[in-house]
Design an enzyme around this catalytic site. Structure first.
Site, mmCIF file in Angstrom:
data_model
loop_
_atom_site.group_PDB
_atom_site.id
_atom_site.type_symbol
_atom_site.label_atom_id
_atom_site.label_comp_id
_atom_site.label_asym_id
_atom_site.label_seq_id
_atom_site.Cartn_x
_atom_site.Cartn_y
_atom_site.Cartn_z
ATOM 1 N N GLU A 122 4.420 -6.413 2.143
ATOM 2 C CA GLU A 122 4.018 -6.893 0.809
ATOM 3 C C GLU A 122 3.879 -5.734 -0.177
ATOM 4 O O GLU A 122 2.803 -5.530 -0.742
ATOM 5 C CB GLU A 122 2.671 -7.620 0.913
ATOM 6 C CG GLU A 122 2.668 -8.815 1.844
ATOM 7 C CD GLU A 122 1.259 -9.334 2.101
ATOM 8 O OE1 GLU A 122 0.270 -8.634 1.786
ATOM 9 O OE2 GLU A 122 1.145 -10.443 2.626
ATOM 10 N N PRO A 123 4.913 -4.968 -0.406
ATOM 11 C CA PRO A 123 4.764 -3.859 -1.352
ATOM 12 C C PRO A 123 4.686 -4.365 -2.789
ATOM 13 O O PRO A 123 5.360 -5.334 -3.155
ATOM 14 C CB PRO A 123 6.049 -3.047 -1.147
ATOM 15 C CG PRO A 123 7.051 -4.049 -0.665
ATOM 16 C CD PRO A 123 6.288 -5.092 0.103
ATOM 17 N N GLY A 124 3.849 -3.719 -3.568
ATOM 18 C CA GLY A 124 3.788 -4.001 -5.007
ATOM 19 C C GLY A 124 4.129 -2.718 -5.739
ATOM 20 O O GLY A 124 5.227 -2.514 -6.246
ATOM 21 N N CYS A 154 -13.407 0.753 -28.789
ATOM 22 C CA CYS A 154 -14.672 1.168 -29.383
ATOM 23 C C CYS A 154 -15.597 1.875 -28.394
ATOM 24 O O CYS A 154 -16.808 1.836 -28.535
ATOM 25 C CB CYS A 154 -15.376 -0.078 -29.883
ATOM 26 S SG CYS A 154 -15.714 -1.189 -28.517
ATOM 27 N N GLY A 206 0.767 -1.234 0.000
ATOM 28 C CA GLY A 206 0.000 0.000 0.000
ATOM 29 C C GLY A 206 0.796 1.282 0.000
ATOM 30 O O GLY A 206 0.200 2.357 -0.008
ATOM 31 N N ARG A 227 -6.015 1.932 -15.552
ATOM 32 C CA ARG A 227 -6.058 2.757 -14.337
ATOM 33 C C ARG A 227 -6.738 4.122 -14.533
ATOM 34 O O ARG A 227 -7.540 4.532 -13.699
ATOM 35 C CB ARG A 227 -4.660 2.916 -13.741
ATOM 36 C CG ARG A 227 -3.987 1.565 -13.416
ATOM 37 C CD ARG A 227 -2.771 1.705 -12.537
ATOM 38 N NE ARG A 227 -3.128 2.094 -11.197
ATOM 39 C CZ ARG A 227 -2.967 3.295 -10.708
ATOM 40 N NH1 ARG A 227 -2.419 4.247 -11.439
ATOM 41 N NH2 ARG A 227 -3.340 3.570 -9.485
ATOM 42 N N TYR A 230 -9.920 4.087 -12.199
ATOM 43 C CA TYR A 230 -9.727 4.821 -10.938
ATOM 44 C C TYR A 230 -9.538 6.311 -11.146
ATOM 45 O O TYR A 230 -9.139 7.009 -10.208
ATOM 46 C CB TYR A 230 -8.467 4.325 -10.215
ATOM 47 C CG TYR A 230 -8.315 2.838 -10.095
ATOM 48 C CD1 TYR A 230 -9.199 2.083 -9.343
ATOM 49 C CD2 TYR A 230 -7.261 2.186 -10.729
ATOM 50 C CE1 TYR A 230 -9.037 0.715 -9.216
ATOM 51 C CE2 TYR A 230 -7.091 0.812 -10.610
ATOM 52 C CZ TYR A 230 -7.984 0.081 -9.859
ATOM 53 O OH TYR A 230 -7.812 -1.263 -9.745
ATOM 54 N N TYR A 275 0.211 -2.545 -11.965
ATOM 55 C CA TYR A 275 -1.201 -2.672 -12.353
ATOM 56 C C TYR A 275 -1.447 -2.120 -13.759
ATOM 57 O O TYR A 275 -2.502 -1.551 -14.029
ATOM 58 C CB TYR A 275 -2.111 -2.002 -11.306
ATOM 59 C CG TYR A 275 -1.833 -2.495 -9.905
ATOM 60 C CD1 TYR A 275 -2.199 -3.791 -9.518
ATOM 61 C CD2 TYR A 275 -1.162 -1.700 -8.971
ATOM 62 C CE1 TYR A 275 -1.904 -4.258 -8.243
ATOM 63 C CE2 TYR A 275 -0.871 -2.170 -7.697
ATOM 64 C CZ TYR A 275 -1.248 -3.447 -7.343
ATOM 65 O OH TYR A 275 -0.962 -3.919 -6.084
HETATM 66 N N1 LLP Z 1 -1.021 -7.140 -0.050
HETATM 67 C C1 LLP Z 1 -2.338 -7.309 -0.216
HETATM 68 C C2 LLP Z 1 -3.044 -8.242 0.653
HETATM 69 C C3 LLP Z 1 -3.023 -6.592 -1.210
HETATM 70 O O1 LLP Z 1 -4.332 -6.757 -1.364
HETATM 71 C C4 LLP Z 1 -2.315 -5.705 -2.039
HETATM 72 C C5 LLP Z 1 -2.992 -4.957 -3.103
HETATM 73 C C6 LLP Z 1 -0.927 -5.557 -1.831
HETATM 74 C C7 LLP Z 1 -0.323 -6.298 -0.826
HETATM 75 C C8 LLP Z 1 -0.082 -4.642 -2.673
HETATM 76 O O2 LLP Z 1 -0.500 -3.335 -2.601
HETATM 77 P P1 LLP Z 1 0.391 -2.163 -3.259
HETATM 78 O O3 LLP Z 1 1.661 -2.081 -2.459
HETATM 79 O O4 LLP Z 1 0.680 -2.551 -4.662
HETATM 80 O O5 LLP Z 1 -0.468 -0.961 -3.156
HETATM 81 N N2 LLP Z 1 -5.283 -2.166 -9.099
HETATM 82 C C9 LLP Z 1 -5.166 -1.103 -8.117
HETATM 83 C C10 LLP Z 1 -4.463 -1.577 -6.870
HETATM 84 C C11 LLP Z 1 -5.119 -2.747 -6.201
HETATM 85 C C12 LLP Z 1 -4.342 -3.279 -5.030
HETATM 86 C C13 LLP Z 1 -4.948 -4.519 -4.482
HETATM 87 N N3 LLP Z 1 -4.222 -5.109 -3.393
HETATM 88 C C14 LLP Z 1 -4.444 0.079 -8.762
HETATM 89 O O6 LLP Z 1 -4.065 0.005 -9.930
HETATM 90 O O7 LLP Z 1 -4.301 1.125 -8.149
#
Ligand code: LLP
Length: 385
Positions: free
Chosen positions: A269-271, A338, A228, A308, A312, A366
């Site tokens: 858990e960073p993404g 389209c 997050g 996105r 969003y 994403y």
């Molecule tokens: N851990 C859990 C349990 C999660 O549900 C998520 C994201 C993450 C880690 C990683 O979160 P991050 O660090 O990437 O924010 N598609 C949306 C984001 C959805 C995130 C869902 N869960 C976007 O493009 O903004």
């Protein structure tokens, strides 16, 4: 991306040349940016015993996964398919945390068979896990963020209360009963607070609540604070202060250790934080038109490849690669699907003409991972630099 002698470059590579070599639409990932972000993250939390599990839902490109493995990260996976991709990329099953929701229990059984860690987010799975495996399969428990984060301080948009993920605060007694009854070994507690953390106190508050619960669960040896953390998307956006986030953890961890004599490892858990900034989506302008008083550039990508903005209302910086020094004009950038497919509205860009190459920035998280084949269009090419 740097402008060198009038030409845009990514990590030394000429952007026009990349588009000629690979065609458009094209996702480019700069591995140096990922290394930088992983380093920043690791350094910020270096005073704690910690482990990073990369949330591969953000970007599951196999080369990126191999890089994450090389950098010593584990994986946060949300489906059995992600687990298989991570295993193929060389991760050990024990370095993968599986956090399913809404999937058949059979998918959890497959993950258990493979040997991944399990993060349980509802009482139904907890009961089924206990029934099927008794104490043989340990798990972590995902707690609902509404229970964890005090609304007054952090929840300006109501995200935490609206979230449907995790075991609700009211259900903790029932969860404890099931754990006791089935002799389940709960080795960790988890919360994912939000997808756009900017508040420095959020990790500290989450740790406090999780550690309070950990007092009742003697096998807990890790708390997982989820992902997050939001990197900047616009030039004027604040950078998240990881040092402050990190500092907010000291007090609850020290207190827990003093009171219980137990130490816990921190998991994250960073993404997005690790991969958003590494990615650029290159697209070419094929049509320039005037409509309803607007100038619209029609490009060869769209929400099938970067959803996105549509989903969003997300902002991605856009650069005109072909005309870096041109005079600024307001323009809409519209995808090739389209239906309404605006990637950006009323952006000020150096004059755009047909044939120009545009770069959509911060598209590493994403982007491709949420792409579809709508309009029967193939998925775009990806290159990793
Ligand atoms: N851990 C859990 C349990 C999660 O549900 C998520 C994201 C993450 C880690 C990683 O979160 P991050 O660090 O990437 O924010 N598609 C949306 C984001 C959805 C995130 C869902 N869960 C976007 O493009 O903004």
């Amino acid at each position: 991306m740097q402008l060198v002698d009038g030409r845009w470059r990514i990590s030394g590579h000429d952007v026009e040349a990349l588009s000629e070599q690979h065609g458009t639409p094209l996702y480019i990932y700069d591995s140096q940016v990922i290394r930088r972000q992983v380093n920043r993250f690791q350094e910020a939390f270096s005073s704690f015993d910690h482990r990073i599990y990369y949330a591969m839902k953000a970007n599951s490109n196999p080369d990126l996964l191999r890089l994450m493995k090389e950098l010593g990260l584990g994986i946060d996976a949300v489906s059995i398919y992600e687990i298989r991709i991570a295993l193929d990329a060389g991760f050990e099953a024990r370095d993968i945390i599986f956090t399913p929701n809404g999937v058949p229990f059979d998918e959890l059984e497959q993950a258990i068979e493979l040997g991944t860690r399990l993060n349980i987010e509802n009482l139904s799975y907890l009961d089924q896990l206990g029934e099927a495996y008794r104490g043989d399969v340990p798990c972590t428990l995902r707690i609902h963020p509404g229970h964890v984060i005090s609304t007054a301080n952090h929840d300006t948009e109501g995200w935490y209360q609206r979230s449907r993920f995790g075991i609700d605060g009211d259900q903790i007694p029932e969860a404890l009963r099931l754990i006791q009854m089935h002799q389940i070994r709960v080795e960790g507690l988890h919360v994912h607070s939000s997808s756009m953390i900017l508040d420095e106190q959020v990790f500290g508050s989450a740790a406090e609540v999780l550690l309070n619960l950990a007092r009742q669960l003697p096998d807990v040896r890790a708390i997982d604070l989820g992902g997050g953390i939001r990197p900047p998307y616009r030039e004027q956006d604040d950078h998240p202060d990881l040092d402050l986030l990190s500092r907010s953890l000291t007090k609850p961890l020290d207190q827990f250790e003093r009171d219980t004599g137990r130490k816990v490892q921190l998991w994250f858990e960073p993404g997005r934080y690790l991969v958003a900034e590494c990615g650029t989506l290159l697209t070419r302008v094929h049509v320039l038109k005037q409509v309803g008083g607007r100038t619209v550039a029609g490009v060869d990508t769209g929400f099938h490849q970067l959803i996105r903005p549509k989903l969003y209302n997300a902002w991605h910086e856009i650069r005109n690669i072909s005309n870096p020094e041109g005079s600024q004009h307001l323009i809409d950038i519209s995808g090739c699907l389209c239906e309404e497919d605006d990637l950006a509205r009323q952006r000020s860009l150096p004059e755009v003409r047909e044939g120009h190459l545009l770069a959509i920035l911060n598209a590493g998280a994403y982007g491709y991972s949420m792409a579809s084949t709508y309009n029967s269009r193939p998925l775009p090419t990806e290159v990793v630099l």
